[in-house]
Structure formats: C-alpha cells, structure tokens
Enzyme design. Structure first.
Site, PDB file in Angstrom:
ATOM      1  N   LYS A   1       0.835  -1.207   0.000  1.00  0.00           N
ATOM      2  CA  LYS A   1       0.000   0.000   0.000  1.00  0.00           C
ATOM      3  C   LYS A   1       0.871   1.258   0.000  1.00  0.00           C
ATOM      4  O   LYS A   1       0.670   2.177  -0.789  1.00  0.00           O
ATOM      5  CB  LYS A   1      -0.939  -0.004   1.198  1.00  0.00           C
ATOM      6  CG  LYS A   1      -1.911   1.176   1.214  1.00  0.00           C
ATOM      7  CD  LYS A   1      -2.801   1.173   2.456  1.00  0.00           C
ATOM      8  CE  LYS A   1      -3.792   0.043   2.432  1.00  0.00           C
ATOM      9  NZ  LYS A   1      -4.754   0.124   3.555  1.00  0.00           N
TER      10      LYS A   1
ATOM     11  N   GLU B   1      10.233  -5.788   3.670  1.00  0.00           N
ATOM     12  CA  GLU B   1      10.398  -7.101   3.055  1.00  0.00           C
ATOM     13  C   GLU B   1       9.984  -7.075   1.588  1.00  0.00           C
ATOM     14  O   GLU B   1      10.688  -7.602   0.716  1.00  0.00           O
ATOM     15  CB  GLU B   1       9.563  -8.148   3.809  1.00  0.00           C
ATOM     16  CG  GLU B   1       9.974  -8.373   5.248  1.00  0.00           C
ATOM     17  CD  GLU B   1       9.240  -7.487   6.229  1.00  0.00           C
ATOM     18  OE1 GLU B   1       9.227  -7.812   7.417  1.00  0.00           O
ATOM     19  OE2 GLU B   1       8.680  -6.451   5.803  1.00  0.00           O
TER      20      GLU B   1
ATOM     21  N   GLY C   1      -5.026  -5.143   5.704  1.00  0.00           N
ATOM     22  CA  GLY C   1      -4.269  -6.074   4.886  1.00  0.00           C
ATOM     23  C   GLY C   1      -4.806  -7.490   4.928  1.00  0.00           C
ATOM     24  O   GLY C   1      -4.912  -8.161   3.900  1.00  0.00           O
ATOM     25  N   ARG C   2      -5.165  -7.972   6.121  1.00  0.00           N
ATOM     26  CA  ARG C   2      -5.619  -9.355   6.255  1.00  0.00           C
ATOM     27  C   ARG C   2      -7.023  -9.560   5.705  1.00  0.00           C
ATOM     28  O   ARG C   2      -7.511 -10.694   5.653  1.00  0.00           O
ATOM     29  CB  ARG C   2      -5.547  -9.782   7.713  1.00  0.00           C
ATOM     30  CG  ARG C   2      -6.276  -8.872   8.698  1.00  0.00           C
ATOM     31  CD  ARG C   2      -5.850  -9.215  10.118  1.00  0.00           C
ATOM     32  NE  ARG C   2      -6.390  -8.326  11.137  1.00  0.00           N
ATOM     33  CZ  ARG C   2      -5.844  -7.166  11.480  1.00  0.00           C
ATOM     34  NH1 ARG C   2      -4.765  -6.729  10.840  1.00  0.00           N
ATOM     35  NH2 ARG C   2      -6.361  -6.422  12.444  1.00  0.00           N
TER      36      ARG C   2
ATOM     37  N   GLU D   1      -3.964 -11.775  14.444  1.00  0.00           N
ATOM     38  CA  GLU D   1      -3.605 -10.359  14.303  1.00  0.00           C
ATOM     39  C   GLU D   1      -4.785  -9.470  14.667  1.00  0.00           C
ATOM     40  O   GLU D   1      -4.599  -8.352  15.165  1.00  0.00           O
ATOM     41  CB  GLU D   1      -3.144 -10.071  12.870  1.00  0.00           C
ATOM     42  CG  GLU D   1      -2.448  -8.720  12.713  1.00  0.00           C
ATOM     43  CD  GLU D   1      -1.723  -8.588  11.386  1.00  0.00           C
ATOM     44  OE1 GLU D   1      -0.531  -8.936  11.325  1.00  0.00           O
ATOM     45  OE2 GLU D   1      -2.356  -8.134  10.412  1.00  0.00           O
TER      46      GLU D   1
ATOM     47  N   HIS E   1      -1.798 -38.194  11.329  1.00  0.00           N
ATOM     48  CA  HIS E   1      -0.563 -38.940  11.570  1.00  0.00           C
ATOM     49  C   HIS E   1       0.506 -38.051  12.207  1.00  0.00           C
ATOM     50  O   HIS E   1       1.694 -38.395  12.183  1.00  0.00           O
ATOM     51  CB  HIS E   1      -0.056 -39.518  10.252  1.00  0.00           C
ATOM     52  CG  HIS E   1      -0.975 -40.547   9.678  1.00  0.00           C
ATOM     53  ND1 HIS E   1      -0.831 -41.891   9.914  1.00  0.00           N
ATOM     54  CD2 HIS E   1      -2.080 -40.416   8.897  1.00  0.00           C
ATOM     55  CE1 HIS E   1      -1.791 -42.558   9.297  1.00  0.00           C
ATOM     56  NE2 HIS E   1      -2.558 -41.686   8.667  1.00  0.00           N
TER      57      HIS E   1
ATOM     58  N   LYS F   1       9.056  -4.064  13.535  1.00  0.00           N
ATOM     59  CA  LYS F   1       9.576  -3.406  12.327  1.00  0.00           C
ATOM     60  C   LYS F   1      10.510  -2.255  12.695  1.00  0.00           C
ATOM     61  O   LYS F   1      11.576  -2.074  12.098  1.00  0.00           O
ATOM     62  CB  LYS F   1       8.419  -2.874  11.478  1.00  0.00           C
ATOM     63  CG  LYS F   1       7.539  -3.938  10.841  1.00  0.00           C
ATOM     64  CD  LYS F   1       6.438  -3.268  10.036  1.00  0.00           C
ATOM     65  CE  LYS F   1       5.495  -4.275   9.410  1.00  0.00           C
ATOM     66  NZ  LYS F   1       4.411  -3.611   8.648  1.00  0.00           N
TER      67      LYS F   1
END
Length: 544
Positions: A209, A215, A270-271, A356, A388, A508
C-alpha cells in the site's frame, strides 16, 4: 443497549459462568442420548455450507445465554456500524469495509458522505481488463513475448490471502500460466522462483500500500535487478512490473508506469484485502469471471451475517461457541482441519485473520484485560496428514482443543476411491473425538490388561463440522467471509479493536534500527540488552 459494567461482572457473563459449572460435568454421549435428533437440531445451512455444531458441549440453554450476552453487548448494532461505514477502527480513525470490496454495483456504502462502491468497481474493471490482456497473451514483455509466469511480491495480508485462494482454486486456473507468491525476506524464497523463471516471460506484481514495506521492497528491488541484468535495459521494468499501491511517487521512482498501478483504500485492512487489487495475481490465474463468483460468495455470507437473527446466524454461532470454550473452559487454541489439500494454506491464512485481529490485551477504552482471554491460538493442517502428526494429543492429551473440520462432498480432482477414503476420516475423527472409547469397549476388544488404561479415550473433545458440495470460488468466498465475521463477533464481545496491529509495528521499528549494526564495517556501540548485544556480536563474527 450495551451494558455499562465491565464484561466479566455483567449479569449475562455471570450466568454463563454458573452454567459452565453444570456443563463441565456433561459428556457429549449424554447429550446425544437425551436428544436422539441432536445431530440435525443443532445444525444450520447457509449458501453452500452446512454447519453441524451438535458435537459441542452446549445445550439450547447454553446458546440462549450466549445470544443474550451478545444482545446485551449490542452485537447487532456493532454489525450495523461496520456495514454502514462508521469508523469502528478507533485507534486509526478508520472505517472497516472489506464488505465493500464485494458489494454489488447498486449498493451504497458511505464513508464521510461519499459512496465508496463506484471506486471499488472502477478498480475491479481495471483489474479485469489487465487480467484479460495477460491471460490472452496480449500483454508483452520488452522482447515481445507474452507473459507465462506471474510473481506476486508481498507479505502478510498482501501474500497470505491471495496465495491461499490461489492454492484453493488452482483447479480453476489457466495452467498455461505459472503463478508464484514471494513474501519472505529470506533470499531463498525469491531465489528459488527466479531460478526457474524466464525473464522475458515473467511479470511481477508488487503489493505494498505504501510502497515502503521493507520485506516487499527488498524482494522487489532484487527482482528488478535480476530482470534488468538479464534483459539489459532499465526500460524493461515498465513491461514486467505492475504495482498494487497508493503511493504513486514511490511507484514511479521504482520504474513502474502509474497507468499500471492498482489502488485500494485505508478502510481495507491487509488481512481482509485479498478481494481488492491485492488479489490481482489471483484474478489473472482464475480469470475475472471466477473472481466475480468469489465476490458473490462473500456477499452472500455478508447478507446473511447482517440480516439473520443472532440465534440462526452462522458467523455469530461459531463466534459465540468459540468464545464459550475460550472464556469458560479456558481453551487457548483452536485447530482448523480442512479435509482438502487445496485448502492447505487456509489455517495459515486464518492465523493472521484471527490472531492479528484479536490478539489484544486492552479494550476499546484502553483498559488492561487481565481477567478474561481474548484471541485464541489458531493452527492446523489438512486431513489426513494431521491425523498422523498431532491428532494423538487431541484424542488423549490433557489440553482442550476445539476443532473445526472442513470438507466437501465432491473431490477437486477425482481419482478412484481417494475422496471416499478421505471423507471417511472427516466423519470418523469428530465422532472419535466426541465419544471416545470406554474401558468396557476396550476390554471387549480383548486388549491385554497392561494396555487397557493406555487405550481408553474419554471423548469429550468438541468439534464443528462444515460441509459443502464442492470447493468453488463461490464456496471459498462464503467460507472466508464466515471466518471474517466470526472474528468480528468475538472482538465485539471482548470489546477490543480487531482492526489495528500495533504489536506488528514494534518489531519493524527495532529491525530498522538493527540493520546498520549488522552491516557497518566496525562494530558500533550496541545499546540493546545484554542478550541482544551478544547475539549481534556473534552474528557479525560468524558472518565474517
């Protein structure tokens, strides 16, 4: 009208606390014995999804008390505030309108008096036109070759959502196109994609954005350097990069033509953003028509959530039942178990969506929350792999772990008897968790006396089962919206802000401070704690 007193002191919370003392002594087998129709009585169907919530330690009275709590806390009003565009994200003074991303064109959703729906559909039209160009081969790289690989570069909400949905809907994708998602700043993530990519046929979608996310921009700059080095021209960038961003200045500096910039809004967290331009790579993969079906599925669940009475509202029921275990049985986690390999990334997506959003320790008034739990730990793997691996702890461990089982009547990729075998486990595992195996049953099997106690399973483990006909764009949209709204319900009851994430920001800030301490020629004065100082010093020695 919402109660004024503190949550755990409210009459409805106290009534639930008292009711819990009674229910904690119950066994699911007793509840099913008392009501032979329980399996259908405690079920609900919305759109493509059938929810069986009968294997929970609840009765009609439990549900009535939970709904009464929700009513007293004004849940219906909170829901309406969100859909009306009110600024319910109070710490950032923002509306919360992921529901606008899938609104029909004739809807009106106002933010500060402005209808945001036309802008949403304008961006969707831009996305459709772009996707059709790439899919048809009409978008060319600098050497004149069509695009055969799309690489989405993002992180968090700009990666998890579209990556999850792409894996889920890969059977609907154009297999002439390869779509990759790169998020980790660990160079291996990008390097492995570039190792097999043809620069002449690769298109990068940079999702940020602000266009400053560390990153994402680090990966994007490395991808740009790889491209320019391979094709010998900085001019290649505008042919091989597009941006999902709102920062035209930074996008231009990077070398991307702002005509190929796709915007979104600060009222989309964002999520919650994979149905916005953040889903551009997804739309390229599955096509605009299928993407529209995804939006329609989400909209169906939105309408249900907004209009259905609380006691017959699927997201509300799932939210309240989860709260029942979290706050009264002290269950600290929930396992999400999709019996679908295509939904392999769904638990990871839900981790961000839920943890979050509701990983908060102060309420909306800034008061510390120290007498009730908020968001649970979310985890899971696809069945039957998980059986398993970690199901043993669920069956016979000492920890209460409510589980959501998700399955489909039809296989995504039919192959012999595979799907029936898969789904036999989908039905068997919740049954085993609920009812277990008693000492009498174990002895009847002729088990050696020394093994009897080890083979007893007490049951008592609670599950929801969600079943749909098939995994499609529409059913996926409904499923994601269901969990989005479930998270909203729980945040509303806990009186927290589910739409900020200040904890993410702290890490951050500290990381930016540490970077020059790792790269400077001389070891600088380190002003951290003794542990961090020692680790940085050792890192520098090992790196050298």
């Amino acid at each position: 009208m919402a109660v004024e007193n503190y949550l755990v002191e409210s009459p409805d919370w106290l009534a639930l606390n008292e009711h819990h003392q009674e229910m904690a002594q119950c066994h699911l087998s007793d509840l099913f014995r008392q009501n032979p129709n329980r399996g259908t009585d405690l079920s609900l169907e919305v759109g493509d999804w059938y929810l069986d919530y009968s294997k929970n330690l609840i009765t009609r009275r439990t549900l009535a008390l939970l709904v009464k709590l929700a009513e007293a806390l004004g849940l219906a009003g909170r829901i309406e505030q969100m859909f009306a565009g009110q600024r319910i994200n109070i710490t950032e003074n923002r509306s919360v309108l992921h529901v606008a991303l899938r609104a029909s064109e004739d809807q009106e959703i106002l933010v500060d008096g402005l209808n945001v729906v036309p802008a949403v559909h304008q961006v969707l039209s831009q996305m459709r036109a772009f996707s059709r160009r790439v899919r048809s081969g009409d978008w060319f790289g600098i050497t004149g070759k069509p695009i055969r690989r799309v690489v989405n570069i993002g992180i968090g909400g700009s990666d998890l959502g579209p990556a999850m949905a792409y894996e889920a809907l890969k059977s609907f994708s154009d297999r002439r196109l390869t779509v990759n998602f790169v998020s980790n700043i660990d160079s291996t993530h990008l390097a492995e994609v570039l190792r097999v990519a043809d620069p002449e046929e690769t298109l990068f979608v940079v999702c940020s954005k602000t266009f400053t996310t560390q990153e994402t921009l680090t990966n994007a700059r490395s991808a740009r350097a790889w491209l320019v080095d391979a094709l010998g021209s900085v001019g290649a960038v505008k042919h091989h990069f597009v941006a999902v961003s709102t920062n035209a200045e930074e996008v231009t500096k990077f070398g991307i033509d702002t005509a190929n910039m796709f915007g979104f809004w600060d009222w989309v967290g964002g999520r919650y953003s994979y149905e916005s331009a953040v889903g551009l790579a997804l739309m390229v993969a599955i096509g605009p028509e299928r993407f529209d079906e995804l939006l329609e599925g989400s909209r169906l669940m939105d309408v249900h959530f907004r209009t259905a009475p609380l006691e017959r509202n699927m997201p509300v029921l799932m939210g309240l039942i989860g709260l029942w275990y979290n706050n009264f049985f002290n269950a600290e986690s929930i396992a999400v178990l999709p019996y679908s390999q295509a939904l392999g990334r769904f638990p990871a997506y839900l981790q961000q969506l839920d943890m979050e959003s509701n990983g908060k320790s102060v309420d909306l008034k800034g008061r510390a929350i120290d007498d009730y739990q908020t968001g649970p730990i979310v985890w899971g793997e696809p069945g039957t792999n998980g059986q398993h691996a970690f199901y043993q702890l669920i069956h016979q461990g000492t920890t209460m772990i409510p589980c959501d089982f998700i399955g489909f009547a039809q296989a995504t990729d039919p192959l012999g008897e595979h799907h029936d075998l898969l789904m036999s486990n989908f039905f068997a595992q919740p049954e085993a968790m609920a009812f277990g195996k008693s000492e009498v049953e174990v002895r009847a099997d002729g088990v050696k006396e020394a093994q009897v106690e080890h083979r007893i399973m007490h049951g008592y483990h609670t599950t929801n089962s969600l079943l749909a006909r098939k995994l499609t764009p529409s059913s996926l949209g409904q499923l994601v919206a269901l969990y989005e709204h479930k998270v909203f319900v729980q945040g509303a009851i806990w009186n927290i802000n589910s739409f900020d994430q200040w904890g993410v920001e702290l890490g951050k800030v500290l990381a930016k401070r540490i970077v020059p301490e790792l790269t400077s020629e001389e070891l600088p004065d380190l002003g951290h704690d003794s542990s961090t100082n020692a680790l940085i010093s050792r890192y520098r020695k090992l790196k050298a």
